[in-house]
Design a protein around this motif. Structure first.
Motif, mmCIF file in Angstrom:
data_model
loop_
_atom_site.group_PDB
_atom_site.id
_atom_site.type_symbol
_atom_site.label_atom_id
_atom_site.label_comp_id
_atom_site.label_asym_id
_atom_site.label_seq_id
_atom_site.Cartn_x
_atom_site.Cartn_y
_atom_site.Cartn_z
ATOM 1 N N GLN A 1 0.913 -1.202 0.124
ATOM 2 C CA GLN A 1 0.020 -0.099 0.134
ATOM 3 C C GLN A 1 0.776 1.260 0.010
ATOM 4 O O GLN A 1 2.005 1.084 0.571
ATOM 5 C CB GLN A 1 -0.838 0.117 1.277
ATOM 6 C CG GLN A 1 -1.956 -1.184 1.227
ATOM 7 C CD GLN A 1 -2.612 -1.313 0.247
ATOM 8 O OE1 GLN A 1 -3.547 -0.413 -0.354
ATOM 9 N NE2 GLN A 1 -2.696 -2.524 -0.450
ATOM 10 N N PRO A 2 0.415 2.422 -0.459
ATOM 11 C CA PRO A 2 1.008 3.635 -0.404
ATOM 12 C C PRO A 2 1.237 4.227 1.053
ATOM 13 O O PRO A 2 0.292 3.835 1.901
ATOM 14 C CB PRO A 2 0.138 4.556 -1.316
ATOM 15 C CG PRO A 2 -1.440 3.892 -1.269
ATOM 16 C CD PRO A 2 -0.884 2.525 -1.169
ATOM 17 N N THR B 1 -3.881 5.029 5.014
ATOM 18 C CA THR B 1 -3.040 3.404 5.085
ATOM 19 C C THR B 1 -2.807 3.124 6.480
ATOM 20 O O THR B 1 -3.298 1.997 6.806
ATOM 21 C CB THR B 1 -2.044 3.261 4.020
ATOM 22 O OG1 THR B 1 -2.467 3.477 2.589
ATOM 23 C CG2 THR B 1 -1.378 1.958 4.157
ATOM 24 N N LYS B 2 -2.302 4.273 7.207
ATOM 25 C CA LYS B 2 -1.647 4.014 8.469
ATOM 26 C C LYS B 2 -2.929 3.723 9.382
ATOM 27 O O LYS B 2 -2.772 2.971 10.228
ATOM 28 C CB LYS B 2 -0.633 5.060 8.748
ATOM 29 C CG LYS B 2 0.566 5.261 7.921
ATOM 30 C CD LYS B 2 1.503 6.611 8.285
ATOM 31 C CE LYS B 2 2.581 6.368 7.402
ATOM 32 N NZ LYS B 2 3.310 7.656 7.527
ATOM 33 N N LYS B 3 -3.808 4.603 9.174
ATOM 34 C CA LYS B 3 -4.939 4.493 10.206
ATOM 35 C C LYS B 3 -5.825 2.978 9.843
ATOM 36 O O LYS B 3 -5.952 2.164 10.632
ATOM 37 C CB LYS B 3 -5.908 5.448 9.721
ATOM 38 C CG LYS B 3 -5.603 6.881 10.473
ATOM 39 C CD LYS B 3 -6.790 7.808 9.750
ATOM 40 C CE LYS B 3 -6.241 9.246 10.419
ATOM 41 N NZ LYS B 3 -7.197 10.251 9.969
ATOM 42 N N GLU B 4 -5.722 2.682 8.756
ATOM 43 C CA GLU B 4 -6.322 1.237 8.175
ATOM 44 C C GLU B 4 -5.468 0.115 9.008
ATOM 45 O O GLU B 4 -5.993 -0.873 9.420
ATOM 46 C CB GLU B 4 -6.390 0.926 6.869
ATOM 47 C CG GLU B 4 -7.262 -0.432 6.378
ATOM 48 C CD GLU B 4 -8.511 -0.439 6.898
ATOM 49 O OE1 GLU B 4 -9.214 -1.723 6.728
ATOM 50 O OE2 GLU B 4 -9.148 0.608 7.379
ATOM 51 N N ASP C 1 7.403 -0.136 10.922
ATOM 52 C CA ASP C 1 8.107 0.102 9.770
ATOM 53 C C ASP C 1 6.819 0.704 8.816
ATOM 54 O O ASP C 1 7.261 1.539 7.999
ATOM 55 C CB ASP C 1 8.789 -1.050 8.984
ATOM 56 C CG ASP C 1 9.944 -0.877 9.533
ATOM 57 O OD1 ASP C 1 10.801 -0.142 10.235
ATOM 58 O OD2 ASP C 1 10.828 -2.059 9.525
ATOM 59 N N LEU C 2 5.641 0.007 8.791
ATOM 60 C CA LEU C 2 4.678 0.349 7.916
ATOM 61 C C LEU C 2 4.109 1.749 8.563
ATOM 62 O O LEU C 2 3.287 2.413 7.648
ATOM 63 C CB LEU C 2 3.491 -0.729 7.964
ATOM 64 C CG LEU C 2 3.987 -2.011 7.255
ATOM 65 C CD1 LEU C 2 2.836 -3.011 7.380
ATOM 66 C CD2 LEU C 2 4.269 -1.878 5.857
#
Length: 194
Positions: A80-81, A86-89, A133-134
Motif C-alpha cells: 500500500q502507499p 493506509t496507516k490508520k487502516e 515500519d509500515l
C-alpha cells in the motif's frame, strides 16, 4: 448453542490449543504438564502426543493460528502507499486482530520471560518491528519514531491495563485505537500544530 462469539473449529487440535491456553493462563506455562492437558481433555497422553510433542509446540501452534491475520496485515501493508489513510487502516486492522487473540495476548503479557525464551519471542519482536515500519516514515525524526512505537504499545496496553477498568471491552479497544491514531497522525504530519 446461543454463543455470540465466533466458535473455533471443533477438531482435536483446536480443542487441545484451547484447553492448553486456558491451563497456561490459570496456572502458568511452566506449571502445566502435557498430562494435565490430556486429563482435562479426557484423552490419553498418546493421543495428545499425536498432535503435539511438547508444550512449546502447542503454544507455537496457537500463536501461528492467531498471528496469521497480523502477518497478512503486514503483507498487505507492504503493498500500500504510505498515506495517512493506509496507516490508520493498519492500526484499525491490528486493533481488531489483537481483540480476536485477547487470551493469547494476555498470556504473553503475563509470561513475558517464558515467551522470550521460546521461539515465538523472536517472531513477536519481528512482527512489531514490521508494523512500526509500515506506520512510520523511513526518514522520520526520532520523536515521530517514538510516536509510532507508542501507538502500537498503546493498543497493547489497552488490552492489559484497561482490562480492570470498568466499561465495555469494545469501547476500551476503540479508545486505545483512537489514541494510537492520534499518535500516528501527529508522526505522519509533524507540522500540524496540536
Amino acid at each position: 448453542m446461543g454463543s455470540t462469539s465466533q466458535p473455533r473449529r471443533g477438531n482435536t487440535r483446536q480443542r487441545i490449543q484451547d484447553v492448553a491456553l486456558e491451563l497456561f493462563e490459570q496456572q502458568g506455562y511452566e506449571k502445566t504438564s502435557l498430562r494435565e492437558i490430556a486429563e482435562k481433555l479426557d484423552v490419553t497422553k498418546a493421543a495428545l502426543y499425536y498432535h503435539f510433542k511438547t508444550k512449546e509446540d502447542i503454544l507455537a501452534s496457537i500463536f501461528e493460528d492467531l498471528n496469521k491475520p497480523i502477518e497478512d496485515l503486514i503483507t498487505w501493508g507492504e503493498t500500500q502507499p504510505r498515506t495517512l489513510e493506509t496507516k490508520k487502516e493498519i492500526l484499525r486492522r491490528y486493533s481488531e486482530a489483537l481483540a480476536r487473540s485477547a487470551p493469547l495476548f494476555r498470556f504473553m503479557q503475563e509470561n513475558q520471560a517464558t515467551v522470550r525464551d521460546l521461539s515465538i519471542g523472536d517472531t513477536i519482536k519481528h512482527r512489531v518491528l514490521g508494523l512500526v515500519d509500515l506506520i512510520k516514515d523511513p526518514d522520520a525524526a526520532l520523536t515521530d519514531q517514538v510516536r509510532c512505537f507508542s501507538a502500537l504499545f498503546t493498543m497493547h496496553a489497552g488490552m492489559i491495563a484497561l482490562k480492570d477498568v470498568n466499561g465495555d471491552p469494545e469501547e476500551k479497544r476503540k479508545a486505545a485505537l483512537e489514541v494510537a491514531v492520534e499518535l500516528v497522525t501527529r508522526a505522519h504530519d509533524p507540522g500540524v500544530p496540536r
